[in-house]
Write an enzyme that holds these catalytic residues in place. Structure first.
Site, short mmCIF file in Angstrom:
data_model
loop_
_atom_site.label_atom_id
_atom_site.label_comp_id
_atom_site.label_asym_id
_atom_site.label_seq_id
_atom_site.Cartn_x
_atom_site.Cartn_y
_atom_site.Cartn_z
N ASN A 136 -44.59 24.98 -14.37
CA ASN A 136 -44.75 25.76 -13.14
C ASN A 136 -43.65 25.45 -12.15
OD1 ASN A 136 -45.79 23.12 -12.76
ND2 ASN A 136 -46.89 23.82 -10.95
N CYS A 170 -43.51 23.31 -9.85
CA CYS A 170 -43.33 21.89 -9.52
C CYS A 170 -43.35 21.02 -10.76
CB CYS A 170 -44.39 21.45 -8.52
SG CYS A 170 -44.24 22.28 -6.94
N GLU A 221 -45.48 20.15 -12.99
CA GLU A 221 -46.58 19.25 -13.36
C GLU A 221 -47.64 19.93 -14.21
OE1 GLU A 221 -48.54 21.06 -9.72
OE2 GLU A 221 -46.54 20.74 -10.54
N PRO A 231 -46.24 17.29 -6.33
CA PRO A 231 -45.40 16.57 -5.36
C PRO A 231 -46.10 16.21 -4.05
CG PRO A 231 -44.32 18.57 -6.16
CD PRO A 231 -45.73 18.63 -6.62
#
Length: 721
Positions: A384, A386, A388, A589
């Site tokens: 995605n 970010c 993760e 994050p």
């Protein structure tokens, strides 16, 4: 001397609020306590004069429901007496902002305001109340339990949930979406339409380009007709720009491409500083999917073959994304019916490093690493915004009018984070904290309306995938006088996430008794028990603290570490009862919510003991690290750039052993770093078993009086929760 008399002389603007000056003391004079005076001044000077006053809880509630601020469906799940009591208890906790940035972030980004934006309608306690009413789903006793976990900062729902819970006019509760695009015009068109719908609902959207035929590939058997992936990237970038989420911010998107796609070098060139405007991609994030074989070829200084997705599909009946390039590399290489081009593998990695220095992109997903850990039958093909979220997906098929012929499975994920320091302080309540967090995220997955994206709706309804993460690792370490780059830090990270994983799986197994198993449970490594071999088929003391310091910390906080026997019993229960959720853990994050909670972000070290943020018209805001004082300062002194990538990778690798998805891993490099240094960092992360790399941040040489040392990159606020 009064607080206002302490305002430093360097602030001479007549209209400058005193809280800005007080906050500046934190950096200029190193007086960390002055930041608390800045909070007080901010509340008195800015918040209270702009807060609408009500004479009773009933008057306030009636106003908010009648004027379409609060969703009466949520309110009506409880009696007024229950609402009043939950509100009373919320204020009884006497919540206080730990720093100015936390207060500013709440009132600037989360607090409910009148539609004209002139008046605040909520304090922090009120927003928490609406979250617990929503997440408890009418269960009053559960609402009280959740209230304790959220208002004490032990558990923080992701921004989309925390912001929208209980509001009448709102976005969705879901943080991120992942969409496949297949190699046909219908899939491309449908993806753009779906992107517009999801983006306007506050989501960050990542899309897969791996299966799109390369530039120059045939169309209807006519050679050299395809335009490749770049025009699609341009269309997507324009779509995100148009769907600007009620004018609040531009939509956020990312595209992922396999490293062995023939257009990969053009893909990377779109982020060059000197790229031609015809191909330059300014706001779309880029991600690479890199298999093991690419590292092997680079190690041997060999050419790497790029394989035509069009030919792969024609030959094998499978998209390029759905095969293991590592396993099939030499078969594909020998197959004369597969068109291939060649680039030098080391040159490829050098180009990736150059782009990281220029732009911070691309993200990197380690293809075979995540698929080896994958407990599910289908392949993981992307991540995605970010990096993760790693879950399998399946393709959709469409009619010519873009209606679905076959609805595949695309991905959404519901995020939230534990505050590591506060979670440890919960002591004997640790298991209940994780259980309530998992139940809360599960509720979000079951009430989210994703009908505008049928493939995502199908994936969500069948899997109910979650992404419980964590933040404030550096904060916990520093306040317990442990250096981030120490063996004790790695040891603690390992045991903490080992413990979280146990309670998360236990909670989902118990939920399965009530909600049922996720759809394809029987075909997973959970069902045959093999996923849990790493916890069971080991010596009894394998997953125990290896340092006396960490052993003492768990004893001090009275957090019980699961034993091998606990895991054996749990694995049997899971085989019997199933799991309610296909995925449980993912470490995002945590940008916004870390500021809101006044803690350090995710598992990352702080950049410096006092961070400098630029916030619109306010200019610079100084953000002291979690519980920064003379005792904790030495443990914050060396920030992310001073520490370098290796300690950060070691921490991520320790946690990754227990996280069934991925970890947003940001690498920090100084201006003295070279492309060779970055390549070493990729290889180290790869060898340590990390799943992905998020941004690479490079501290640039700047003018002496400037504090903006880092390349600034667009980030998805929905995803950087």
């Amino acid at each position: 001397m009064s607080v206002k008399e302490k305002i430093p002389a360097f602030n001479t603007q007549e209209d400058l609020e005193s809280y800005i000056s007080l906050n500046a003391y934190t950096k200029v004079y190193g007086d960390f306590k002055m930041d608390l005076h800045a909070v007080e001044a901010y509340i008195q000077e800015h918040v209270k004069p702009k807060t609408k006053v009500f004479h009773s809880t009933k008057e306030r509630l009636d106003f908010l429901v009648k004027n379409d601020y609060y969703d009466e469906n949520i309110i009506n799940m409880y009696s007024f007496e229950q609402f009043e009591e939950i509100t009373r208890k919320a204020y009884a906790y006497r919540f206080r902002y730990a720093n100015f940035m936390g207060a500013f972030k709440f009132y600037n980004a989360y607090a409910l305001k009148t539609f004209d934006g002139k008046w605040y309608l909520e304090n922090y306690e009120d927003r928490v109340v609406m979250n617990v009413l929503f997440l408890a789903n009418g269960n009053y006793n559960k609402a009280l339990k959740l209230l304790k976990q959220i208002i004490t900062n032990r558990f923080q729902p992701a921004t989309p949930t925390f912001l929208n819970a209980g509001r009448k006019k709102r976005g969705e509760f879901v943080s991120c979406y992942l969409l496949r695009i297949e190699d046909n015009m219908e899939s491309i068109g449908r993806a753009i339409t779906t992107t517009l719908q999801l983006s306007k609902r506050d989501g960050g959207v990542a899309l897969l380009l791996t299966n799109i035929r390369e530039s120059g590939a045939p169309i209807k058997k006519i050679e050299n007709q395809s335009s490749g992936i770049i025009p699609i990237m341009k269309l997507l970038e324009d779509s995100f720009s148009y769907a600007n989420q009620l004018g609040q911010r531009q939509g956020a998107g990312a595209v992922y491409l396999h490293a062995h796609h023939p257009d990969v070098m053009q893909f990377l060139d779109t982020k060059r500083e000197n790229a031609d405007e015809k191909i330059r991609i300014k706001s779309l994030s880029l991600g690479l999917v890199i298999p093991d074989i690419t590292f092997t070829l680079a190690k041997n200084n060999e050419e790497m073959a790029l394989f035509s997705p069009y030919d792969v599909y024609e030959e094998y009946g499978k998209p390029l994304s759905d095969i293991s390039v590592t396993e099939m590399y030499y078969e594909l290489l020998a197959n004369q019916r597969i068109k291939k081009t060649f680039i030098n593998a080391r040159k490829f990695f050098q180009t990736v490093a150059e782009l990281h220095f220029e732009s911070g992109y691309p993200y990197i997903l380690f293809d075979d690493t995540v698929n080896r850990r994958n407990a599910h039958p289908n392949r993981i093909v992307m991540s995605n915004l970010c990096s993760e979220i790693v879950q399998p997906s399946t393709p959709s098929e469409f009619h010519h009018d873009l209606a679905f012929k076959k609805v595949g499975n695309d991905i959404s994920c519901n995020l939230g984070s534990l505050n590591i320091a506060k979670a440890m302080e919960s002591g004997p309540e640790f298991s209940e904290l994780v259980k309530l967090a998992i139940e809360s995220l599960d509720l979000v997955s079951r009430v989210s309306n994703l009908e505008t994206a049928p493939s995502i709706q199908k994936g969500n309804s069948e899997n109910h995938a979650l992404g419980l993460g964590a933040m404030n690792l550096h904060g916990f370490l520093a306040t317990n006088q442990i250096y981030y780059n120490s063996p004790e830090a790695i040891d603690f990270t390992n045991i903490f996430f080992y413990t979280v994983a146990y309670h998360a799986f236990k909670a989902s197994s118990e939920l399965a008794l009530e909600k049922g198993k996720f759809k394809n449970f029987e075909n997973t490594k959970f069902a045959d028990g093999s996923y849990f071999d790493k916890y069971i088929k080991v010596e009894p003391d394998f997953w125990t603290p290896k340092t006396e310091r960490v052993k003492a910390l768990f004893q001090k906080y009275q957090v019980e570490i699961p034993t091998r026997e606990n895991w054996k019993e749990l694995a049997l229960n899971i085989q019997k009862n199933g799991l309610a959720n296909s995925h449980l853990l993912a470490i995002a994050p945590t940008g916004s919510i870390s500021y809101l909670s006044s803690c350090t972000p995710s598992l990352q070290p702080v950049v410096s003991p006092v961070e400098v943020r630029k916030e619109g018209r306010l200019g610079r805001i100084y953000v002291p690290a979690y519980q920064l004082n003379k005792d904790s300062y030495p443990f914050y002194k060396d920030g992310a750039y001073e520490l370098g990538p290796e300690p950060i990778i070691n921490i991520a690798a320790a946690a990754q052993q227990h996280v069934d998805q991925a970890i947003s891993l940001t690498l920090f490099m100084t201006d003295k770093a070279t492309t060779r240094d970055l390549n070493k960092a990729y290889i180290y992360a790869f060898k340590k078993g990390c799943s992905s790399i998020y941004y690479v941040r490079v501290r640039q040489e700047v003018l002496e009086d400037s504090e903006d040392h880092t390349i600034q990159m667009q980030q998805c606020e929905a995803c950087v929760i």
